[in-house]
Structures are given as C-alpha cells and as structure tokens.
Design a protein around this motif. Structure first.
Motif, PDB file in Angstrom:
ATOM      1  N   ARG A   1      -6.390 -44.118 -17.253  1.00  0.00           N
ATOM      2  CA  ARG A   1      -7.823 -44.202 -17.512  1.00  0.00           C
ATOM      3  C   ARG A   1      -8.565 -43.041 -16.844  1.00  0.00           C
ATOM      4  N   ILE A   2      -8.135 -42.675 -15.632  1.00  0.00           N
ATOM      5  CA  ILE A   2      -8.805 -41.589 -14.900  1.00  0.00           C
ATOM      6  C   ILE A   2      -8.565 -40.252 -15.579  1.00  0.00           C
ATOM      7  N   GLY A   3      -7.342 -40.034 -16.007  1.00  0.00           N
ATOM      8  CA  GLY A   3      -7.032 -38.772 -16.673  1.00  0.00           C
ATOM      9  C   GLY A   3      -6.355 -37.780 -15.745  1.00  0.00           C
ATOM     10  N   ALA A   4      -6.600 -36.497 -16.005  1.00  0.00           N
ATOM     11  CA  ALA A   4      -5.901 -35.410 -15.309  1.00  0.00           C
ATOM     12  C   ALA A   4      -6.153 -35.403 -13.803  1.00  0.00           C
ATOM     13  N   SER A   5      -7.306 -35.828 -13.367  1.00  0.00           N
ATOM     14  CA  SER A   5      -7.602 -35.789 -11.928  1.00  0.00           C
ATOM     15  C   SER A   5      -6.804 -36.830 -11.145  1.00  0.00           C
ATOM     16  N   ALA A   6      -6.095 -37.707 -11.855  1.00  0.00           N
ATOM     17  CA  ALA A   6      -5.281 -38.731 -11.192  1.00  0.00           C
ATOM     18  C   ALA A   6      -3.856 -38.257 -10.938  1.00  0.00           C
ATOM     19  N   GLU A   7      -3.586 -36.997 -11.200  1.00  0.00           N
ATOM     20  CA  GLU A   7      -2.233 -36.459 -11.017  1.00  0.00           C
ATOM     21  C   GLU A   7      -1.663 -36.735  -9.618  1.00  0.00           C
ATOM     22  N   PRO A   8      -2.418 -36.504  -8.528  1.00  0.00           N
ATOM     23  CA  PRO A   8      -1.856 -36.802  -7.206  1.00  0.00           C
ATOM     24  C   PRO A   8      -1.532 -38.294  -7.025  1.00  0.00           C
ATOM     25  N   LEU A   9      -2.369 -39.166  -7.572  1.00  0.00           N
ATOM     26  CA  LEU A   9      -2.098 -40.603  -7.492  1.00  0.00           C
ATOM     27  C   LEU A   9      -0.827 -40.966  -8.256  1.00  0.00           C
ATOM     28  N   ALA A  10      -0.698 -40.432  -9.450  1.00  0.00           N
ATOM     29  CA  ALA A  10       0.474 -40.720 -10.279  1.00  0.00           C
ATOM     30  C   ALA A  10       1.749 -40.218  -9.604  1.00  0.00           C
ATOM     31  N   ALA A  11       1.681 -39.043  -8.994  1.00  0.00           N
ATOM     32  CA  ALA A  11       2.851 -38.484  -8.315  1.00  0.00           C
ATOM     33  C   ALA A  11       3.220 -39.341  -7.099  1.00  0.00           C
ATOM     34  N   ALA A  12       2.212 -39.758  -6.345  1.00  0.00           N
ATOM     35  CA  ALA A  12       2.465 -40.605  -5.171  1.00  0.00           C
ATOM     36  C   ALA A  12       3.060 -41.942  -5.595  1.00  0.00           C
ATOM     37  N   GLN A  13       2.543 -42.498  -6.673  1.00  0.00           N
ATOM     38  CA  GLN A  13       3.063 -43.774  -7.174  1.00  0.00           C
ATOM     39  C   GLN A  13       4.512 -43.618  -7.628  1.00  0.00           C
ATOM     40  N   GLN A  14       4.832 -42.516  -8.260  1.00  0.00           N
ATOM     41  CA  GLN A  14       6.202 -42.251  -8.724  1.00  0.00           C
ATOM     42  C   GLN A  14       7.164 -42.140  -7.533  1.00  0.00           C
ATOM     43  N   ARG A  15       6.766 -41.379  -6.512  1.00  0.00           N
ATOM     44  CA  ARG A  15       7.616 -41.225  -5.321  1.00  0.00           C
ATOM     45  C   ARG A  15       7.833 -42.577  -4.637  1.00  0.00           C
ATOM     46  N   LEU A  16       6.761 -43.337  -4.512  1.00  0.00           N
ATOM     47  CA  LEU A  16       6.848 -44.644  -3.861  1.00  0.00           C
ATOM     48  C   LEU A  16       7.753 -45.585  -4.652  1.00  0.00           C
ATOM     49  N   SER A  17       7.642 -45.562  -5.950  1.00  0.00           N
ATOM     50  CA  SER A  17       8.461 -46.419  -6.797  1.00  0.00           C
ATOM     51  C   SER A  17       9.948 -46.104  -6.621  1.00  0.00           C
ATOM     52  N   ILE A  18      10.279 -44.830  -6.556  1.00  0.00           N
ATOM     53  CA  ILE A  18      11.680 -44.428  -6.361  1.00  0.00           C
ATOM     54  C   ILE A  18      12.167 -44.872  -4.990  1.00  0.00           C
ATOM     55  N   LEU A  19      11.345 -44.690  -3.979  1.00  0.00           N
ATOM     56  CA  LEU A  19      11.715 -45.064  -2.621  1.00  0.00           C
ATOM     57  C   LEU A  19      11.901 -46.575  -2.496  1.00  0.00           C
ATOM     58  N   VAL A  20      11.059 -47.344  -3.146  1.00  0.00           N
ATOM     59  CA  VAL A  20      11.197 -48.804  -3.126  1.00  0.00           C
ATOM     60  C   VAL A  20      12.521 -49.213  -3.776  1.00  0.00           C
ATOM     61  N   SER A  21      12.905 -48.544  -4.847  1.00  0.00           N
ATOM     62  CA  SER A  21      14.191 -48.848  -5.496  1.00  0.00           C
ATOM     63  C   SER A  21      15.361 -48.546  -4.572  1.00  0.00           C
ATOM     64  N   VAL A  22      15.279 -47.432  -3.862  1.00  0.00           N
ATOM     65  CA  VAL A  22      16.340 -47.071  -2.915  1.00  0.00           C
ATOM     66  C   VAL A  22      16.438 -48.115  -1.808  1.00  0.00           C
ATOM     67  N   VAL A  23      15.295 -48.531  -1.284  1.00  0.00           N
ATOM     68  CA  VAL A  23      15.278 -49.540  -0.220  1.00  0.00           C
ATOM     69  C   VAL A  23      15.858 -50.854  -0.725  1.00  0.00           C
TER      70      VAL A  23
END
Length: 164
Positions: A87-109
């Motif tokens: 919904r936010i668009g292009a300015s949400a790129e840092p949020l999307a990247a942080a969410q992606q990293r966190l999601s991967i880390l949660v899977s590893v844990v």
C-alpha cells in the motif's frame, strides 16, 4: 518515510538483532547438550528466557506500530506487513527488506529449535539407557548375613564339640 514507518523499521531491526542472538544461543545450546554440560545448559536456558521476554515486548510494539500505520493508510488493524508495504509503495523498500530478513531469520531459529529438541531427546534417551545399564550392574545382596538381631552367626564347628 514517515514517522510510523521509521518507528516500525527500528522495531524490526531490534527484532532482527534479537533473533540473531537467539540463533547464536541455540547453536551454543546444541554444543552444550552434546557435551552434557548441565551448568552450560542452565545458563543457555536463562538466556533464552530473557530473549523470549524481550521478543514478546518487541512483537507487541511491532504490532501496535503496524496497526497505527495500517490505520493511517485506511487498512484494518492486524494487516500483514507485506500488505502494508504494498500500500505504501516504493518508499516502503527498507521496511520490506527488514521484514524479509526477519522472516528468514525466524525460519532459521525455528529449524534450530526443532533440531535441538531432537538432540535433547536423543541425549536424554542415552542417559536413561546408561542409568538402566548401571542399575543392572548393581551388587546383589549377600546370601549369608547376620540374623535380624544383629548378632554374629554361631561359630563353625560348635555343634560338633558339644556332641563329642
């Protein structure tokens, strides 16, 4: 990026740091369980409890800020972060990247947790088997013992001397 997005990004970064520490503690736990180090295991358990408490607080904060951000975008509370970023668009790129990293880390844990549960179960099974084996090697009670009153048995040959 607005203030809510910045706050959410700070929380996501804190969660990523926390899950990184949890991952490291789970890797150490694996080594401690393999060594059967009870003191080390207690220390890891204490650390995991602290991280769990911190994680609950961060998750609650993330949900509150995400709900505020969703409301500011006209979205319902409880909207997924991915939908908010869309919904936010292009300015949400840092949020999307942080969410992606966190999601991967949660899977590893999660995978490490499952592996440690299996290892702990196997280790416990080996300890129980060892205890059963040791129990089977325990000395059997002596066949000849003093009588119930605690007196020593009669001297050998005493009956023979009386009759002779």
């Amino acid at each position: 990026m607005n203030d809510l997005q910045t706050r959410l990004l700070v929380i996501l970064d804190a969660e990523e740091s926390l899950y990184g520490r949890l991952r490291d503690s789970l890797q150490e736990e694996r080594e401690v369980v393999a060594r059967l180090d009870a003191a080390g295991l207690e220390e890891i358990a204490r650390l995991k409890e602290e991280l769990s408490d911190e994680g609950r607080l961060l998750e609650e904060s993330r949900r509150c800020v995400a709900d505020e951000l969703a409301a500011s975008l006209g979205m319902p509370a409880g909207s997924r972060l991915g939908a908010i970023c869309d919904r936010i668009g292009a300015s949400a790129e840092p949020l999307a990247a942080a969410q992606q990293r966190l999601s991967i880390l949660v899977s590893v844990v999660r995978e490490l947790l499952e592996a440690n549960v299996l290892l702990a179960g196997e280790s416990l099974s080996e300890v129980r088997s060892t205890l059963r084996l040791i129990g089977g090697l325990a000395a059997e009670p002596a066949t000849y013992q003093p009588d119930r009153l605690g007196t020593a048995p009669a001297e050998a040959g005493r009956l023979v001397r009386r009759s002779a």
